[in-house]
Write an enzyme that holds these catalytic residues in place. Structure first.
Site, PDB file in Angstrom:
ATOM      1  N   GLU A 171      45.471  50.592  10.656  1.00 51.27           N
ATOM      2  CA  GLU A 171      45.315  50.563  12.089  1.00 51.27           C
ATOM      3  C   GLU A 171      44.715  51.671  12.792  1.00 51.27           C
ATOM      4  O   GLU A 171      45.152  52.826  12.117  1.00 51.27           O
ATOM      5  CB  GLU A 171      46.595  50.222  12.463  1.00 51.27           C
ATOM      6  CG  GLU A 171      47.312  49.027  12.304  1.00 51.27           C
ATOM      7  CD  GLU A 171      48.747  48.977  12.891  1.00 51.27           C
ATOM      8  OE1 GLU A 171      49.177  47.781  12.686  1.00 51.27           O
ATOM      9  OE2 GLU A 171      49.103  49.526  13.792  1.00 51.27           O
ATOM     10  N   CYS A 201      43.732  57.282  17.938  1.00 50.59           N
ATOM     11  CA  CYS A 201      45.027  57.631  17.292  1.00 50.59           C
ATOM     12  C   CYS A 201      44.584  57.349  15.755  1.00 50.59           C
ATOM     13  O   CYS A 201      44.597  55.945  15.597  1.00 50.59           O
ATOM     14  CB  CYS A 201      46.191  56.934  17.525  1.00 50.59           C
ATOM     15  SG  CYS A 201      47.288  57.299  16.519  1.00 50.59           S
ATOM     16  N   CYS A 260      53.404  54.391   4.635  1.00 53.96           N
ATOM     17  CA  CYS A 260      54.031  55.694   4.919  1.00 53.96           C
ATOM     18  C   CYS A 260      55.297  56.033   4.059  1.00 53.96           C
ATOM     19  O   CYS A 260      56.085  55.114   4.067  1.00 53.96           O
ATOM     20  CB  CYS A 260      54.336  56.050   6.238  1.00 53.96           C
ATOM     21  SG  CYS A 260      54.948  57.591   6.412  1.00 53.96           S
ATOM     22  N   CYS A 266      60.748  56.333   8.373  1.00 54.18           N
ATOM     23  CA  CYS A 266      61.614  56.106   9.556  1.00 54.18           C
ATOM     24  C   CYS A 266      61.854  54.741   9.889  1.00 54.18           C
ATOM     25  O   CYS A 266      61.249  54.108   9.883  1.00 54.18           O
ATOM     26  CB  CYS A 266      60.816  56.870  10.514  1.00 54.18           C
ATOM     27  SG  CYS A 266      60.231  58.447  10.246  1.00 54.18           S
ATOM     28  N   CYS A 293      60.177  52.667  12.766  1.00 56.09           N
ATOM     29  CA  CYS A 293      58.718  52.604  12.454  1.00 56.09           C
ATOM     30  C   CYS A 293      58.311  51.492  11.553  1.00 56.09           C
ATOM     31  O   CYS A 293      58.855  51.330  10.649  1.00 56.09           O
ATOM     32  CB  CYS A 293      58.202  53.852  12.023  1.00 56.09           C
ATOM     33  SG  CYS A 293      56.468  54.070  11.592  1.00 56.09           S
ATOM     34  N   GLY A 338      51.374  56.853   8.404  1.00 56.59           N
ATOM     35  CA  GLY A 338      51.208  57.738   7.279  1.00 56.59           C
ATOM     36  C   GLY A 338      51.604  59.274   7.978  1.00 56.59           C
ATOM     37  O   GLY A 338      51.676  59.603   9.162  1.00 56.59           O
ATOM     38  N   LEU A 348      60.311  65.274  15.724  1.00 59.83           N
ATOM     39  CA  LEU A 348      61.478  65.822  15.495  1.00 59.83           C
ATOM     40  C   LEU A 348      62.655  64.459  15.324  1.00 59.83           C
ATOM     41  O   LEU A 348      63.541  64.277  14.670  1.00 59.83           O
ATOM     42  CB  LEU A 348      62.005  66.827  16.393  1.00 59.83           C
ATOM     43  CG  LEU A 348      63.054  67.924  16.002  1.00 59.83           C
ATOM     44  CD1 LEU A 348      62.738  68.538  14.757  1.00 59.83           C
ATOM     45  CD2 LEU A 348      63.251  68.891  16.962  1.00 59.83           C
ATOM     46  N   CYS A 363      52.805  51.433  16.250  1.00 58.00           N
ATOM     47  CA  CYS A 363      52.196  51.735  14.942  1.00 58.00           C
ATOM     48  C   CYS A 363      52.806  50.836  13.876  1.00 58.00           C
ATOM     49  O   CYS A 363      53.955  50.571  13.535  1.00 58.00           O
ATOM     50  CB  CYS A 363      52.346  53.102  14.704  1.00 58.00           C
ATOM     51  SG  CYS A 363      52.091  53.827  12.895  1.00 58.00           S
TER      52      CYS A 363
HETATM   53  S1  SF4 Z   1      54.205  56.741  10.235  1.00 52.78           S
HETATM   54 FE1  SF4 Z   1      55.269  58.597  11.289  1.00 52.78          FE
HETATM   55  S2  SF4 Z   1      57.072  57.521  12.314  1.00 52.78           S
HETATM   56 FE2  SF4 Z   1      56.255  56.119  10.677  1.00 52.78          FE
HETATM   57  S3  SF4 Z   1      57.307  56.444   8.974  1.00 52.78           S
HETATM   58 FE3  SF4 Z   1      55.706  57.582   8.575  1.00 52.78          FE
HETATM   59  S4  SF4 Z   1      56.283  59.600   9.469  1.00 52.78           S
HETATM   60 FE4  SF4 Z   1      57.618  58.080  10.191  1.00 52.78          FE
END
Ligand code: SF4
Length: 353
Positions: free
Chosen positions: A90, A103, A110, A114, A117, A166, A220, A338
């Site tokens: 994306e 962006c 990734c 998180c 996310c 990512g 953070l 995202c």
């Molecule tokens: S893209 Fe950013 S917010 Fe999403 S899992 Fe990866 S590091 Fe975490």
């Protein structure tokens, strides 16, 4: 087949010379690729026909194809791009009153995982190349230009954040090359580029040594190691204290202010005590905090905090002398968070964290 997108002017000159052409043919290709954003050799009409034909046999331009395009009422453009191996990423274009920002994703999926996310919940497939990153900016530029023509106004992308899918610093070399390509070839000021990280300490130090004028944004999201390890399970190697120390080094080497991204989750990390702890650890650092209210993703048990909790959190930071911005929600009528659009297109739905 190798791609041209991702090569800088010097590399394109060398390629032209290997093909028996004058070096300036490389400059011409760079202009077609990065200034005009063409995705076909046939459009490079100032190159000799036989040279174009040979390039077509040996190389591809390397632009991804647009699978899905979503446009928000607020002008946000979100593209799902298909890459040569069938992977999808994306990218988002964000028009503001004074700038047009893009962006960019740096990985397919990734590995940080998180819990708030959509990308993190979808796993990790591979790193993107520098050409695939720059290609995202060119694709958004093209989509924005169509709109600009319709509304009779300019819409050049002049800010880029490496903040999409990512962890950019896990793909350090390609991300840095993309930053240089965007700066030197596309013409976007280095000061208008932002590289985000979940807090990879050795790479923050390495980036500091590069002494580039780009902005470092550290995600953070929690002021303590305990809470951070719950929210960002792939980031337990370095403590919050080690991350902050590396940020001090970054400021010392670059004289650039560091941004701290903090995603507020209702009842999890949005209390006054968390704000006080955050203010404490950021004390004395040239930084600003960017507060982001959680953008709900389907199936998630997390919620955005009520407005008064966000205000209280902000006031604690500001009263401690920390500059604070609040990210304005964009594209709320499309799959703006995202990873959402990709998951919808994949039909995978979303796993509850
Ligand atoms: S893209 Fe950013 S917010 Fe999403 S899992 Fe990866 S590091 Fe975490």
């Amino acid at each position: 087949m190798p791609t041209l997108l991702g090569l800088n002017t010097d590399e394109l000159r060398a390629l032209a010379q290997r093909e028996g052409q004058a070096a300036y043919r490389g400059d011409q290709i760079a202009t077609w690729l990065y200034k005009y954003g063409v995705d076909s050799f046939s459009l490079m009409n100032n190159l000799p026909e036989p040279f174009r034909a040979r390039l077509e046999q040996s190389h591809q331009v390397g632009r991804a194809h647009v699978i899905t395009e979503q446009r928000s009422k607020d002008g946000t453009v979100k593209l799902l791009l298909g890459l040569h191996d069938g992977a999808t990423v994306e990218t988002v274009g964000l028009p503001y009153a004074d700038r047009m920002s893009c962006c960019v994703s740096t990985q397919v999926g990734c590995p940080i995982g998180c819990v708030f996310c959509a990308t993190g919940l979808s796993g990790f497939a591979r790193n993107l190349t520098a050409g695939e990153m720059v290609g995202q900016v060119l694709a958004v530029q093209e989509a924005a230009e169509v709109k600009a023509m319709a509304s009779n106004r300019s819409n050049r992308i002049d800010h880029v954040t490496f903040m999409g899918m990512g962890e950019p610093l896990l793909n350090y070399e390609a991300t840095l090359k993309a930053a240089h390509l965007l700066n030197r070839e596309v013409g976007i000021a280095m000061r208008h580029l932002t590289i985000s990280t979940a807090g990879l300490v050795p790479e923050i130090r390495r980036l500091a040594q590069e002494q580039l004028q780009l902005t470092l944004a550290v995600s953070l999201h929690a002021p303590t190691d305990e809470l951070r390890s719950q929210l960002m399970p792939g980031m337990t190697t370095w403590s919050v204290a080690e991350i902050i120390e590396a940020c001090h080094e970054y400021v010392m080497w670059t004289r650039r202010r560091v941004t701290f991204e903090y995603c507020l989750l209702d009842g999890i990390n949005d209390g006054v005590a968390a704000a006080q702890e955050l203010a404490h650890i950021l004390h004395g650092l040239n930084c600003h905090a960017n507060l982001i209210s959680f953008n709900p993703i389907g199936g998630s048990r997390y919620r955005p905090p009520p407005r008064e909790r966000v205000t209280a959190f902000r006031e604690v930071l500001e009263s401690a002398g920390i500059q604070v911005t609040q990210r304005v929600e964009r594209g709320s009528d499309i799959d703006a968070a995202c990873g959402q659009l990709r998951q919808r297109a994949d039909g995978t739905g979303l796993v509850s964290p």
